[in-house]
Design a protein around this motif. Sequence first.
Motif, PDB file in Angstrom:
ATOM      1  N   ASN A 152       1.859  12.237  -7.168  1.00  0.00           N
ATOM      2  CA  ASN A 152       2.376  13.410  -6.459  1.00  0.00           C
ATOM      3  C   ASN A 152       3.783  13.690  -6.984  1.00  0.00           C
ATOM      4  N   PRO A 153       3.888  14.405  -8.091  1.00  0.00           N
ATOM      5  CA  PRO A 153       5.185  14.535  -8.760  1.00  0.00           C
ATOM      6  C   PRO A 153       6.213  15.350  -7.977  1.00  0.00           C
ATOM      7  N   SER A 155      24.935   5.391  -5.453  1.00  0.00           N
ATOM      8  CA  SER A 155      24.369   5.524  -6.791  1.00  0.00           C
ATOM      9  C   SER A 155      23.413   6.713  -6.783  1.00  0.00           C
ATOM     10  N   GLU A 156      22.941   7.080  -7.964  1.00  0.00           N
ATOM     11  CA  GLU A 156      22.069   8.254  -8.052  1.00  0.00           C
ATOM     12  C   GLU A 156      21.203   8.163  -9.306  1.00  0.00           C
ATOM     13  N   TYR A 157      20.062   8.854  -9.267  1.00  0.00           N
ATOM     14  CA  TYR A 157      19.258   9.052 -10.473  1.00  0.00           C
ATOM     15  C   TYR A 157      18.831  10.512 -10.470  1.00  0.00           C
ATOM     16  N   LEU A 158      19.532  11.314 -11.245  1.00  0.00           N
ATOM     17  CA  LEU A 158      19.379  12.758 -11.139  1.00  0.00           C
ATOM     18  C   LEU A 158      18.087  13.281 -11.750  1.00  0.00           C
ATOM     19  N   GLU A 159      17.498  12.563 -12.695  1.00  0.00           N
ATOM     20  CA  GLU A 159      16.234  13.024 -13.268  1.00  0.00           C
ATOM     21  C   GLU A 159      15.174  13.184 -12.181  1.00  0.00           C
ATOM     22  N   ASN A 160      15.252  12.352 -11.157  1.00  0.00           N
ATOM     23  CA  ASN A 160      14.325  12.462 -10.028  1.00  0.00           C
ATOM     24  C   ASN A 160      15.010  13.010  -8.783  1.00  0.00           C
ATOM     25  N   GLU A 161      16.235  13.525  -8.949  1.00  0.00           N
ATOM     26  CA  GLU A 161      17.006  14.105  -7.850  1.00  0.00           C
ATOM     27  C   GLU A 161      17.049  13.171  -6.643  1.00  0.00           C
ATOM     28  N   GLU A 162      17.474  11.924  -6.923  1.00  0.00           N
ATOM     29  CA  GLU A 162      17.585  10.902  -5.886  1.00  0.00           C
ATOM     30  C   GLU A 162      19.025  10.420  -5.788  1.00  0.00           C
ATOM     31  N   ALA A 163      19.441  10.064  -4.574  1.00  0.00           N
ATOM     32  CA  ALA A 163      20.729   9.411  -4.372  1.00  0.00           C
ATOM     33  C   ALA A 163      20.537   8.264  -3.388  1.00  0.00           C
ATOM     34  N   TYR A 164      21.431   7.277  -3.489  1.00  0.00           N
ATOM     35  CA  TYR A 164      21.269   6.047  -2.717  1.00  0.00           C
ATOM     36  C   TYR A 164      22.602   5.637  -2.097  1.00  0.00           C
ATOM     37  N   PRO A 208       0.817  -1.224   0.000  1.00  0.00           N
ATOM     38  CA  PRO A 208       0.000   0.000   0.000  1.00  0.00           C
ATOM     39  C   PRO A 208       0.845   1.266   0.000  1.00  0.00           C
ATOM     40  N   GLU A 209       2.056   1.168   0.571  1.00  0.00           N
ATOM     41  CA  GLU A 209       2.938   2.343   0.579  1.00  0.00           C
ATOM     42  C   GLU A 209       3.482   2.672  -0.806  1.00  0.00           C
ATOM     43  N   ASP A 210       3.290   1.762  -1.770  1.00  0.00           N
ATOM     44  CA  ASP A 210       3.761   2.009  -3.132  1.00  0.00           C
ATOM     45  C   ASP A 210       2.766   2.803  -3.976  1.00  0.00           C
ATOM     46  N   ALA A 211       1.520   2.884  -3.535  1.00  0.00           N
ATOM     47  CA  ALA A 211       0.442   3.348  -4.413  1.00  0.00           C
ATOM     48  C   ALA A 211       0.741   4.681  -5.089  1.00  0.00           C
ATOM     49  N   TRP A 212       1.130   5.684  -4.301  1.00  0.00           N
ATOM     50  CA  TRP A 212       1.287   7.015  -4.885  1.00  0.00           C
ATOM     51  C   TRP A 212       2.485   7.124  -5.811  1.00  0.00           C
ATOM     52  N   GLN A 213       3.477   6.244  -5.640  1.00  0.00           N
ATOM     53  CA  GLN A 213       4.705   6.372  -6.417  1.00  0.00           C
ATOM     54  C   GLN A 213       4.751   5.463  -7.634  1.00  0.00           C
ATOM     55  N   ILE A 214       3.707   4.651  -7.859  1.00  0.00           N
ATOM     56  CA  ILE A 214       3.686   3.832  -9.076  1.00  0.00           C
ATOM     57  C   ILE A 214       3.451   4.750 -10.267  1.00  0.00           C
ATOM     58  N   SER A 261      15.113  14.924  -3.271  1.00  0.00           N
ATOM     59  CA  SER A 261      14.729  16.315  -3.012  1.00  0.00           C
ATOM     60  C   SER A 261      13.218  16.502  -3.101  1.00  0.00           C
ATOM     61  N   GLY A 262      12.562  15.718  -3.971  1.00  0.00           N
ATOM     62  CA  GLY A 262      11.125  15.850  -4.153  1.00  0.00           C
ATOM     63  C   GLY A 262      10.702  17.177  -4.742  1.00  0.00           C
ATOM     64  N   LYS A 263      11.668  17.917  -5.288  1.00  0.00           N
ATOM     65  CA  LYS A 263      11.358  19.246  -5.828  1.00  0.00           C
ATOM     66  C   LYS A 263      11.128  19.220  -7.339  1.00  0.00           C
ATOM     67  N   ARG A 264      11.671  18.221  -8.004  1.00  0.00           N
ATOM     68  CA  ARG A 264      11.683  18.218  -9.463  1.00  0.00           C
ATOM     69  C   ARG A 264      10.596  17.303 -10.002  1.00  0.00           C
ATOM     70  N   ALA A 265       9.721  17.841 -10.819  1.00  0.00           N
ATOM     71  CA  ALA A 265       8.742  17.020 -11.520  1.00  0.00           C
ATOM     72  C   ALA A 265       9.477  16.313 -12.656  1.00  0.00           C
ATOM     73  N   ARG A 266       9.616  15.008 -12.535  1.00  0.00           N
ATOM     74  CA  ARG A 266      10.434  14.286 -13.491  1.00  0.00           C
ATOM     75  C   ARG A 266       9.847  14.360 -14.892  1.00  0.00           C
ATOM     76  N   LYS A 267      10.722  14.390 -15.863  1.00  0.00           N
ATOM     77  CA  LYS A 267      10.325  14.573 -17.258  1.00  0.00           C
ATOM     78  C   LYS A 267      10.688  13.351 -18.104  1.00  0.00           C
ATOM     79  N   ASP A 268      10.836  12.200 -17.445  1.00  0.00           N
ATOM     80  CA  ASP A 268      11.252  11.002 -18.157  1.00  0.00           C
ATOM     81  C   ASP A 268      10.088  10.083 -18.508  1.00  0.00           C
ATOM     82  N   GLY A 269       8.842  10.561 -18.320  1.00  0.00           N
ATOM     83  CA  GLY A 269       7.676   9.767 -18.683  1.00  0.00           C
ATOM     84  C   GLY A 269       7.054   8.998 -17.542  1.00  0.00           C
TER      85      GLY A 269
END
Length: 389
Positions: free
Chosen positions: A315-316, A281-290, A136-142, A302-310
Motif C-alpha cells: 500500500n504505497p 529525525s526524518e526520512y523525507l523520501e517517505n515523508e516521515e518524521a520521528y 502481523p502488523e508488519d505485513a503490509w509495510q514489508i 504523510s502517507g501521500k508520497r509513493a516512495r521512489k527509493d526501491g
Amino acid sequence: YRTAVFGKMHFNRPAEPGLHGFDVVMTEDEITKAWTRDVKPRPFPAAIRTKPAQWQPFRDPARIWLNADKLPLARFDEEARGTYIARQAIQYLEANREKPFALWTSFQEPHSPFDFPAEDRDLFDAARFSIPRVGPEDAWQIPKIFRDLDDDDKRGIAAAYYTSVAFLDRNVGRVLDALRRLRLEQDTFVVYMADHGYDLGQHGRFEKHCGYEPALRVPLIIRDPRRSQPGVVRDLTEHIDVPATIVDMMNLDPLPVTHGQTLRPYLEGLRPQHPRDHIFSEYLENEEAYIKAADWKYILCSGKRARKDGYETDNPTPGRYRRLYDLRSDPGEFTDVAPKHPDLVSKFESLMLDRFRATHPDREAEPQRLNRAESIEYYLRPRDAPPSP
C-alpha cells in the motif's frame, strides 16, 4: 588547521580543493579512481567463491545485492578499497604530523553490499544468527523487494553485515594505531560515529529507511586524552551535537549556525544543565518524521508520497498515519498505542513542528491556516520534489 577527507561523503558533486572547507578532498568517485589506479590485485584463487564484480541493487534479487551467501570481494585485505582509504588517511597523518590537522576518514563498510576481503570469509557462521520476529502488523509495510528471502538468506545477510563490520573495525584500528605510532594519540581529539544504523530483519526489513531503533541508533565514541573522563552516556544525543562539541573542545569561534548543543560536560565527567529529553529525525523520501524520548517513539508519516527509493510496499500511499510505541514494554516497536495516548501524540507533534520551524530553510514560506499535522507535512516534502498540487 590542515583539513582533509577520505572516503564516503555524499557531497553529490565532483571533489575539488576547498569544497566544504577541505584542503584535500578524496571522496567516493575520486577515492575509487585512485584505488583502481594504485592497487593491482594479485591473482585470486579460483577455489574461493566471490561476490559479483558489479553491485546491482534492485536489479539483482535482494539475496544477491545483500550478500546472503556471505561472499568476499575478489581481493585480499591489503588490496581492498577500505584498506586503501585507511592507508590514505595514515599517509596524510604522516605528512602532517607537525601541523594542526582536521582529518575525516569515512568508510563504506558496513553499508550494503557488505564488502570484506577473502581473509574474513569464515569469521562468522551464518547458522548461528537468529531471525528477528516479524509481527502481523508488519505485513503490509514489508518492502516487496524482501519478500522472497528465506530464513537461510536472512541469516546469511546478517552474517555478511557483521563480517563487514569486522573489516571496518580493523581499518579504524589501523588509523588509531598510526596516531599512536606517530605520537599524536595524546594530542588528537577523536570522534567515531555513523550516519545511520541498519535493520537486519527487524520488521521484515533489510535497510535503513525507517524510524525503527536498529536504523535510527548509531554509535558515538569520543576521546580527548587531555580532558575527557572514561564513561558511558545513556542520555539522548543527536548528530548535530557533534560539530558544537568539536568547536567547544577545540576553543574555536562559534559556527555561524548551530542547531546542536555541546557534549563537553559529558566528556568532563559532568552532565549538561539541560540534557536532551528527546531527539528528532526524518526520512523525507517517505515523508516521515520521528521523535524519540527516553521511553517513547513517535512516528508521523504523510502517507501521500509513493516512495521512489526501491522499497515499494503493498500500500504505497496509505494516507496519514501516526504511531506511538512504548519502548519500556514494547522495545521491538510492534504495538501502536497512539489512540490510547492523545496527550503524548499532541506533545510529540508540537515538538516536531517546533523543530521544523526553528531550523528548516523554508520556514518563512510555511502556508497559513494549516492545522498542526498539515504544517508538519509541509516540511516533510523532499526538497527536490515538485510542489504538491
